[in-house]
Design a protein around this motif. Structure first.
Motif, PDB file in Angstrom:
ATOM      1  N   LYS A  19       0.817  -1.213   0.000  1.00 59.79           N
ATOM      2  CA  LYS A  19       0.000   0.000   0.000  1.00 59.79           C
ATOM      3  C   LYS A  19       0.855   1.270   0.000  1.00 59.79           C
ATOM      4  O   LYS A  19       0.531   2.235  -0.678  1.00 59.79           O
ATOM      5  N   GLU A  20       1.938   1.262   0.758  1.00 60.76           N
ATOM      6  CA  GLU A  20       2.782   2.452   0.839  1.00 60.76           C
ATOM      7  C   GLU A  20       3.340   2.814  -0.533  1.00 60.76           C
ATOM      8  O   GLU A  20       3.302   3.985  -0.951  1.00 60.76           O
ATOM      9  N   SER A  21       3.850   1.820  -1.248  1.00 55.78           N
ATOM     10  CA  SER A  21       4.374   2.062  -2.587  1.00 55.78           C
ATOM     11  C   SER A  21       3.279   2.561  -3.524  1.00 55.78           C
ATOM     12  O   SER A  21       3.505   3.484  -4.329  1.00 55.78           O
ATOM     13  N   ASN A  22       2.109   1.981  -3.429  1.00 55.68           N
ATOM     14  CA  ASN A  22       1.022   2.368  -4.328  1.00 55.68           C
ATOM     15  C   ASN A  22       0.506   3.772  -4.042  1.00 55.68           C
ATOM     16  O   ASN A  22       0.182   4.523  -4.972  1.00 55.68           O
ATOM     17  N   VAL A  23       0.437   4.158  -2.772  1.00 55.77           N
ATOM     18  CA  VAL A  23       0.056   5.530  -2.426  1.00 55.77           C
ATOM     19  C   VAL A  23       1.109   6.508  -2.944  1.00 55.77           C
ATOM     20  O   VAL A  23       0.786   7.552  -3.520  1.00 55.77           O
ATOM     21  N   ASN A  24       2.379   6.169  -2.760  1.00 50.71           N
ATOM     22  CA  ASN A  24       3.455   7.034  -3.245  1.00 50.71           C
ATOM     23  C   ASN A  24       3.404   7.182  -4.761  1.00 50.71           C
ATOM     24  O   ASN A  24       3.721   8.247  -5.311  1.00 50.71           O
ATOM     25  N   LYS A  25       3.012   6.126  -5.441  1.00 51.00           N
ATOM     26  CA  LYS A  25       2.902   6.156  -6.900  1.00 51.00           C
ATOM     27  C   LYS A  25       1.828   7.153  -7.324  1.00 51.00           C
ATOM     28  O   LYS A  25       2.017   7.938  -8.265  1.00 51.00           O
ATOM     29  N   ILE A  26       0.695   7.129  -6.650  1.00 56.46           N
ATOM     30  CA  ILE A  26      -0.388   8.078  -6.949  1.00 56.46           C
ATOM     31  C   ILE A  26       0.091   9.506  -6.699  1.00 56.46           C
ATOM     32  O   ILE A  26      -0.127  10.410  -7.523  1.00 56.46           O
ATOM     33  N   ASP A  27       0.771   9.719  -5.583  1.00 53.46           N
ATOM     34  CA  ASP A  27       1.269  11.058  -5.245  1.00 53.46           C
ATOM     35  C   ASP A  27       2.297  11.528  -6.277  1.00 53.46           C
ATOM     36  O   ASP A  27       2.285  12.697  -6.708  1.00 53.46           O
ATOM     37  N   HIS A  28       3.168  10.631  -6.706  1.00 53.96           N
ATOM     38  CA  HIS A  28       4.204  10.988  -7.682  1.00 53.96           C
ATOM     39  C   HIS A  28       3.587  11.458  -8.990  1.00 53.96           C
ATOM     40  O   HIS A  28       3.990  12.507  -9.536  1.00 53.96           O
ATOM     41  N   TRP A  29       2.632  10.695  -9.519  1.00 51.88           N
ATOM     42  CA  TRP A  29       2.028  11.062 -10.802  1.00 51.88           C
ATOM     43  C   TRP A  29       1.306  12.405 -10.711  1.00 51.88           C
ATOM     44  O   TRP A  29       1.432  13.249 -11.604  1.00 51.88           O
ATOM     45  N   ILE A  30       0.568  12.607  -9.641  1.00 54.95           N
ATOM     46  CA  ILE A  30      -0.180  13.863  -9.515  1.00 54.95           C
ATOM     47  C   ILE A  30       0.782  15.033  -9.333  1.00 54.95           C
ATOM     48  O   ILE A  30       0.617  16.095  -9.956  1.00 54.95           O
ATOM     49  N   SER A  31       1.786  14.867  -8.493  1.00 57.94           N
ATOM     50  CA  SER A  31       2.752  15.950  -8.267  1.00 57.94           C
ATOM     51  C   SER A  31       3.455  16.343  -9.553  1.00 57.94           C
ATOM     52  O   SER A  31       3.732  17.522  -9.800  1.00 57.94           O
ATOM     53  N   HIS A  32       3.731  15.361 -10.407  1.00 58.40           N
ATOM     54  CA  HIS A  32       4.456  15.625 -11.647  1.00 58.40           C
ATOM     55  C   HIS A  32       3.600  16.354 -12.673  1.00 58.40           C
ATOM     56  O   HIS A  32       4.115  17.201 -13.422  1.00 58.40           O
ATOM     57  N   TYR A  33       2.288  16.049 -12.707  1.00 58.30           N
ATOM     58  CA  TYR A  33       1.453  16.568 -13.791  1.00 58.30           C
ATOM     59  C   TYR A  33       0.516  17.705 -13.391  1.00 58.30           C
ATOM     60  O   TYR A  33      -0.057  18.355 -14.263  1.00 58.30           O
ATOM     61  N   LYS A  34       0.381  17.990 -12.105  1.00 59.65           N
ATOM     62  CA  LYS A  34      -0.559  19.042 -11.695  1.00 59.65           C
ATOM     63  C   LYS A  34      -0.150  20.397 -12.242  1.00 59.65           C
ATOM     64  O   LYS A  34      -0.996  21.179 -12.691  1.00 59.65           O
ATOM     65  N   ASN A  35       1.123  20.714 -12.239  1.00 63.68           N
ATOM     66  CA  ASN A  35       1.571  22.002 -12.772  1.00 63.68           C
ATOM     67  C   ASN A  35       1.456  22.055 -14.298  1.00 63.68           C
ATOM     68  O   ASN A  35       1.199  23.115 -14.880  1.00 63.68           O
ATOM     69  N   ARG A  36       1.663  20.915 -14.957  1.00 61.23           N
ATOM     70  CA  ARG A  36       1.549  20.886 -16.415  1.00 61.23           C
ATOM     71  C   ARG A  36       0.110  21.100 -16.865  1.00 61.23           C
ATOM     72  O   ARG A  36      -0.144  21.707 -17.907  1.00 61.23           O
TER      73      ARG A  36
END
Length: 270
Positions: A19-36
């Motif tokens: 679960k920890e890895s999967n939550v981090n994965k969701i956070d990573h994708w959103i953090s990367h693309y929210k500004n774009r």
């Protein structure tokens, strides 16, 4: 809505039981693309993205309530980025673990749980792992009126009809669709859009969780059934598209009036 809302879908390999890895994965994708994509309004992860998807996994050992630790972690991400998040998880009804559901949570930009939907149409194999849900989910949000399905629900027009009868204009379907059924995945999603003159977004896993290999190709279909945006086959991606309700209104008034006429018929034929 002053701006045309944008939807993003996370297409990735979510690890079984991590679960920890999967939550981090969701956070990573959103953090990367929210500004774009500054008008990004809602992000969808696949079916059982908190847990990873498998037909031979014991979800009882890690199922949690609708507002358990996984929810708290993803709610914090939603609030941090000020957007809706929908994700899949194994849900236990209470501490007894008597009933386990294949569920999704929709979280608001303030980090509140908007709704939890329990998958109604389980596959034959899933029935060994989960209990079936019984309640439809249609919620009014700043992104539009959302009707929620999960994966195999897409194959049943009866479910989408009930969502449309409750005025849903955007169908969201977190999925775990495996090879070699790519064609059916797209046909079902496109058909649900065309049936009801709505947008349909279906997110999918990639990679292998034995014995299944997921093909990705997360897709968004327009209200006329045409493909709006699609991810690559079996490769990580963030699939994005605008949800332009002016186009939906145009479709309804130019040829694609089936949904309005169907609902009128259902009312008058009782």
């Amino acid at each position: 809505m002053s701006e045309i809302p944008q939807i993003g879908m996370i297409q990735d390999h979510f690890l079984l039981g991590d679960k920890e890895s999967n939550v981090n994965k969701i956070d990573h994708w959103i953090s990367h693309y929210k500004n774009r994509y500054p008008h990004l309004s809602i992000v969808m992860a696949p079916e059982l993205s908190l847990n990873g998807y498998s037909l031979i996994h014991n979800y009882r050992n890690e199922a949690e309530t609708a507002e358990g630790p996984g929810f708290e972690a993803i709610a914090a991400i939603a609030a941090k980025h000020n957007l809706y998040i929908i994700y899949g998880f194994a849900e236990k009804e209470n501490s007894s673990m008597e009933h386990i559901f294949n569920s999704v949570n929709l979280i608001s930009p303030s980090g509140k749980r908007v709704d939890t939907y329990r998958k109604i149409q389980l596959t034959k194999e899933e029935k060994r792992l989960f209990n079936s849900g019984s309640t439809l989910s249609v919620v009014e949000t700043e992104v539009g009126i959302i009707g929620i399905m999960i994966c195999w629900d897409l194959a049943f027009p009866e479910i989408s009809l009930e969502l449309a009868k409750n005025h849903a204009s955007l169908f969201l379907a977190p999925s775990a669709w495996e090879m070699p059924y790519n064609h059916s995945f797209h046909q079902f999603a496109a058909a649900r859009s065309l049936d009801h003159t709505v947008f349909t977004a279906a997110s999918n896993h990639i990679g292998e969780n034995t014995p299944l290999h997921f093909f990705g190709e997360s897709a968004i279909y327009r209200p006329d059934g045409s493909l709006h945006s699609q991810g690559p086959e079996d490769y990580p991606a963030f699939v994005q598209a605008e949800i332009d309700y002016e186009y939906l209104n145009y479709c309804e008034s130019h040829f694609y009036s089936m949904n309005v006429e169907r609902l009128t018929f259902l009312k008058t034929s009782r």
